[in-house]
Scaffold this active site. Structure first.
Site, PDB file in Angstrom:
ATOM      1  N   SER A  44       0.815  -1.210   0.000  1.00  0.00           N
ATOM      2  CA  SER A  44       0.000   0.000   0.000  1.00  0.00           C
ATOM      3  C   SER A  44       0.855   1.270   0.000  1.00  0.00           C
ATOM      4  O   SER A  44       2.000   1.272   0.452  1.00  0.00           O
ATOM      5  CB  SER A  44      -0.909   0.026   1.220  1.00  0.00           C
ATOM      6  OG  SER A  44      -1.657  -1.158   1.308  1.00  0.00           O
TER       7      SER A  44
HETATM    8  N1  SAH Z   1      -0.490  -5.242   3.791  1.00  0.00           N
HETATM    9  C1  SAH Z   1       0.328  -5.563   2.646  1.00  0.00           C
HETATM   10  C2  SAH Z   1      -0.331  -5.200   1.330  1.00  0.00           C
HETATM   11  C3  SAH Z   1      -1.480  -6.058   1.059  1.00  0.00           C
HETATM   12  S1  SAH Z   1      -2.065  -6.218  -0.588  1.00  0.00           S
HETATM   13  C4  SAH Z   1       1.700  -4.960   2.722  1.00  0.00           C
HETATM   14  O1  SAH Z   1       2.005  -4.244   3.678  1.00  0.00           O
HETATM   15  O2  SAH Z   1       2.510  -5.230   1.842  1.00  0.00           O
HETATM   16  C5  SAH Z   1      -3.436  -7.260  -0.181  1.00  0.00           C
HETATM   17  C6  SAH Z   1      -3.073  -8.677   0.151  1.00  0.00           C
HETATM   18  O3  SAH Z   1      -4.263  -9.327   0.574  1.00  0.00           O
HETATM   19  C7  SAH Z   1      -2.564  -9.460  -1.048  1.00  0.00           C
HETATM   20  O4  SAH Z   1      -1.316  -9.997  -0.755  1.00  0.00           O
HETATM   21  C8  SAH Z   1      -3.628 -10.562  -1.225  1.00  0.00           C
HETATM   22  O5  SAH Z   1      -3.093 -11.795  -1.661  1.00  0.00           O
HETATM   23  C9  SAH Z   1      -4.192 -10.669   0.170  1.00  0.00           C
HETATM   24  N2  SAH Z   1      -5.518 -11.267   0.292  1.00  0.00           N
HETATM   25  C10 SAH Z   1      -6.598 -11.139  -0.525  1.00  0.00           C
HETATM   26  N3  SAH Z   1      -7.642 -11.852  -0.031  1.00  0.00           N
HETATM   27  C11 SAH Z   1      -7.222 -12.434   1.126  1.00  0.00           C
HETATM   28  C12 SAH Z   1      -7.831 -13.280   2.104  1.00  0.00           C
HETATM   29  N4  SAH Z   1      -9.091 -13.697   2.026  1.00  0.00           N
HETATM   30  N5  SAH Z   1      -7.075 -13.664   3.174  1.00  0.00           N
HETATM   31  C13 SAH Z   1      -5.795 -13.273   3.306  1.00  0.00           C
HETATM   32  N6  SAH Z   1      -5.165 -12.473   2.408  1.00  0.00           N
HETATM   33  C14 SAH Z   1      -5.874 -12.052   1.333  1.00  0.00           C
END
Ligand code: SAH
Length: 213
Positions: free
Chosen positions: A61
């Protein structure tokens, strides 16, 4: 400019200037080496004012988004926090310095494993990375004083609301697949929740039982 200088500017120009004032959040983000959470080909953009690709179609993000979501949890240091969407592990690292314990769930196994390794190497001992569907939460660790979802959901997942402690907050981007509004849910009493809607935002999709299909 070296990374330390870029990081200071990130905090003052992108985060403080937009109204994030929580000193602990600002100090933490001024300290954590964000460039170690992006791939080598993105090093020069690590402190830019935008999200960055981290592989598997996912993104780390924008720094301001990390800051404002973290601030909205109002952490003081004693909390157990659940994050959904580990991605690179950067947000989990920020949370781990501001709370007692962090449990973070990632759906994509390769990302989860890479984040676990990275966080361990950097010495974040109070973070546990779990691979699975985070829309179900993690009942074993409940109740949580803070829950953060870093992917866009069609609605606030019910299990996450249920696993919130009384007085705890859930921050989650809610809306359509391509654009969302940041929602902050507070569990005021066992059966009483309050919701605030804040900034418009754009996250990758939360995919799972209580997310998108
Ligand atoms: N917080 C992260 C950025 C997240 S991007 C950072 O600091 O880098 C969003 C993430 O959510 C992605 O990696 C995606 O694979 C994950 N995601 C999507 N649906 C999900 C679910 N149901 N459970 C866990 N992770 C999920």
């Amino acid at each position: 400019m070296n990374f330390d200088e870029q990081r200071m500017l990130m905090v003052t120009r992108q985060i403080q200037a937009r109204g994030v004032h929580d000193r602990r959040v600002l100090d933490t983000m001024a300290r954590i080496p964000r460039h170690l959470f992006v791939s080598e080909s993105r090093l020069s953009s690590a402190y830019g004012d935008f999200p960055l690709p981290i592989g598997e179609g996912q993104t780390i993000s924008q720094p301001y988004m990390v800051a404002t979501m973290t601030e909205s949890l109002g952490l003081s240091g004693n909390e157990r926090v659940l994050e959904i969407g580990t991605g690179s592990g950067y947000q989990a690292a920020v949370l781990s310095e501001l709370a007692q314990e962090v449990i973070t769930i990632e759906r994509v196994e390769s990302l989860g494993n890479a984040a676990r390794k990275r966080l361990a190497e950097l010495g974040y001992g109070n973070v546990e990375v779990i691979v699975g569907d985070g829309t179900l939460g993690w009942p074993d660790g409940a109740p949580y004083q803070g829950v953060m979802v870093t992917a866009g959901a069609p609605s606030a997942p019910t299990p996450l609301l249920q696993q919130l402690d009384v007085g705890g907050r859930l921050v989650v981007p809610v809306g359509e697949r391509h654009t969302q509004i940041l929602e902050i849910h507070t569990r005021q009493e066992k059966d009483k929740y309050k919701v605030h809607r804040e900034t418009a935002c754009r996250f990758v999709n939360l995919i799972g039982k209580h997310g998108w299909s």
